[in-house]
Design a protein around this motif. Structure first.
Motif, PDB file in Angstrom:
ATOM      1  N   ASP A 141       8.311   8.782   1.768  1.00 60.04           N
ATOM      2  CA  ASP A 141       8.602   9.547   0.557  1.00 60.04           C
ATOM      3  C   ASP A 141       9.250   8.719  -0.553  1.00 60.04           C
ATOM      4  N   GLN A 142       9.347   7.408  -0.367  1.00 64.51           N
ATOM      5  CA  GLN A 142      10.018   6.567  -1.346  1.00 64.51           C
ATOM      6  C   GLN A 142       9.344   5.205  -1.447  1.00 64.51           C
TER       7      GLN A 142
ATOM      8  N   HIS B 100       2.023   8.923  -8.906  1.00 65.64           N
ATOM      9  CA  HIS B 100       2.553   8.865  -7.537  1.00 65.64           C
ATOM     10  C   HIS B 100       3.978   8.325  -7.442  1.00 65.64           C
ATOM     11  N   LEU B 101       4.620   8.080  -8.567  1.00 63.30           N
ATOM     12  CA  LEU B 101       6.015   7.647  -8.607  1.00 63.30           C
ATOM     13  C   LEU B 101       6.772   8.516  -9.599  1.00 63.30           C
TER      14      LEU B 101
ATOM     15  N   PRO C 196       0.808  -1.220   0.000  1.00 65.35           N
ATOM     16  CA  PRO C 196       0.000   0.000   0.000  1.00 65.35           C
ATOM     17  C   PRO C 196       0.840   1.268   0.000  1.00 65.35           C
ATOM     18  N   HIS C 197       0.252   2.336  -0.518  1.00 62.44           N
ATOM     19  CA  HIS C 197       0.827   3.677  -0.388  1.00 62.44           C
ATOM     20  C   HIS C 197       0.836   4.041   1.099  1.00 62.44           C
ATOM     21  N   PRO C 198       1.884   4.704   1.591  1.00 60.34           N
ATOM     22  CA  PRO C 198       1.973   4.978   3.038  1.00 60.34           C
ATOM     23  C   PRO C 198       0.958   5.984   3.559  1.00 60.34           C
ATOM     24  N   LYS C 199       0.390   6.820   2.679  1.00 58.55           N
ATOM     25  CA  LYS C 199      -0.510   7.870   3.147  1.00 58.55           C
ATOM     26  C   LYS C 199      -1.896   7.820   2.516  1.00 58.55           C
ATOM     27  N   ASP C 200      -2.012   7.232   1.348  1.00 60.40           N
ATOM     28  CA  ASP C 200      -3.282   7.160   0.629  1.00 60.40           C
ATOM     29  C   ASP C 200      -3.695   5.701   0.501  1.00 60.40           C
TER      30      ASP C 200
END
Length: 357
Positions: free
Chosen positions: A95-96, A118-119, A44-48
């Motif tokens: 952020d990565q 997102h990348l 998963p994306h860390p924030k979304d």
């Protein structure tokens, strides 16, 4: 009625969405999204929480970016190079996105962006690793098999099956990742995945089907081997199957399951009852050199049990899949985590990994 939605990575071209209703209990396929060749690992994306990254395990490795709605229906919104061949494990930090590529032995760092996809592909940096081991078929070169963050410190660990070591990486002040130490294993053992509990690192050794426990102090201190145990008490005859250990999980203890246990999947068992999920107790941290305890072995009914993952309240449920047969199953942890009971099943083609939404 409570419904859990779970994404299923696979050795097909698709990522599945299934719904688990524990009150019934049932597993149902609710949607499928075609993403490309062998989307075997998803993270998963860390924030979304609506964004998921999938590694496409192919020679020209790719990372597919998927967006999911509240019903678990996915859409591919982008694709970028993985920085190597056969990406097999991904880790999204703040952020990565960190990617390890199995066949090329490359560690790729792709910056995250708030804007789709997102990348930031043109800012990707790649670290090349090298090494080898005595197994000429599986260890002819370095083969990175997982990237995972240490739960208590700013350190990333990368098991390298090809060189019999787990690499310990730290992010420098300039943002670059640098190897600062290693955990070494016996020649030919092939470290695949790791798990943590308190000050101990547990490593699943694929080629010898063992679990190794090391005391892992902060860098630059060296790790200390505490114990090694086979992943099954009794293996089938050597001529009946090529046994390969696959996954190791160690859910954090909680009020429902206060005792820590290690869960390990085995593959390629010739038994008609399928591959075994082995359960172990952790080493006793109060003694100088504790040992791993053998707790139980559960026949899964799955063939080539590659991936599994805990989910639900307090990690009550374990989902697992058979790449070569048996579909996907949900097991409930029973007896405080000392056992597993099958509660639901669905037929899906070649499942390899899972993400509870």
């Amino acid at each position: 009625m409570v419904v859990y939605r779970i994404l299923v990575a696979s050795y097909t071209n698709d990522v599945y969405t299934i719904a688990f209703e524990p009150d019934v209990p049932t597993l149902k396929l609710t949607s499928t999204v075609t993403v490309g060749h062998h989307p075997s690992w998803i993270t998963p994306h860390p924030k979304d929480s609506s964004i998921v990254f999938a590694g496409l395990e192919q020679t020209d490795g790719k990372i597919a970016v998927l967006k999911y709605d509240e019903d678990g229906r996915g859409t591919v919104i982008g694709e970028v190079p993985s920085g190597g061949a056969d990406p097999c494990s991904l880790l999204a930090l703040d952020d990565q996105l960190l990617v390890v590529n199995y066949s090329s032995a490359t560690f790729a760092v792709i910056p995250l962006s708030a804007e789709p996809p997102h990348l930031v592909a043109d800012k990707t940096s790649v670290i090349q690793f090298s090494g080898s081991g005595p197994d000429k078929e599986r260890q002819e070169a370095s083969h990175l098999h997982q990237v995972i963050k240490h739960p208590a410190r700013d350190e990333v660990l990368v098991p390298d099956l090809g060189s019999d070591k787990t690499r310990r990486l730290v992010r420098e002040a300039d943002g670059k990742w640098v190897e600062k130490g290693v955990v070494n294993y016996k020649a030919g053992s092939g470290p695949r995945h790791v798990a943590f509990h308190e000050g101990v690192l547990y490593t699943l050794l694929e080629l010898t089907s063992e679990v190794a426990a090391h005391r892992l102090p902060p860098l630059p201190a060296e790790p200390t081997l505490l114990d090694t145990i086979s992943t099954m008490a009794h293996f089938p005859p050597p001529d009946s199957a090529y046994m390969l250990a696959s996954e190791i999980l160690l859910p954090t203890p909680n009020a429902t399951y206060p005792s820590p246990y290690i869960y390990v999947s085995n593959r390629n068992d010739p038994s008609p009852e399928g591959d075994v999920i082995s359960i172990f107790s952790t080493v006793d941290e109060s003694v100088e050199k504790g040992t791993i305890g053998r707790v139980a072995e559960v026949r899964s009914g799955l063939q080539h049990l590659r991936g599994m993952e805990f989910g639900g309240p307090d990690g009550r449920w374990l989902i697992a899949g058979g790449v070569n047969g048996g579909g996907v199953k949900i097991f409930e942890r029973v007896d405080g985590g000392k056992g597993l009971k099958e509660v639901a099943k669905i037929e899906l083609e070649a499942p390899t990994g899972f993400l509870w939404l």
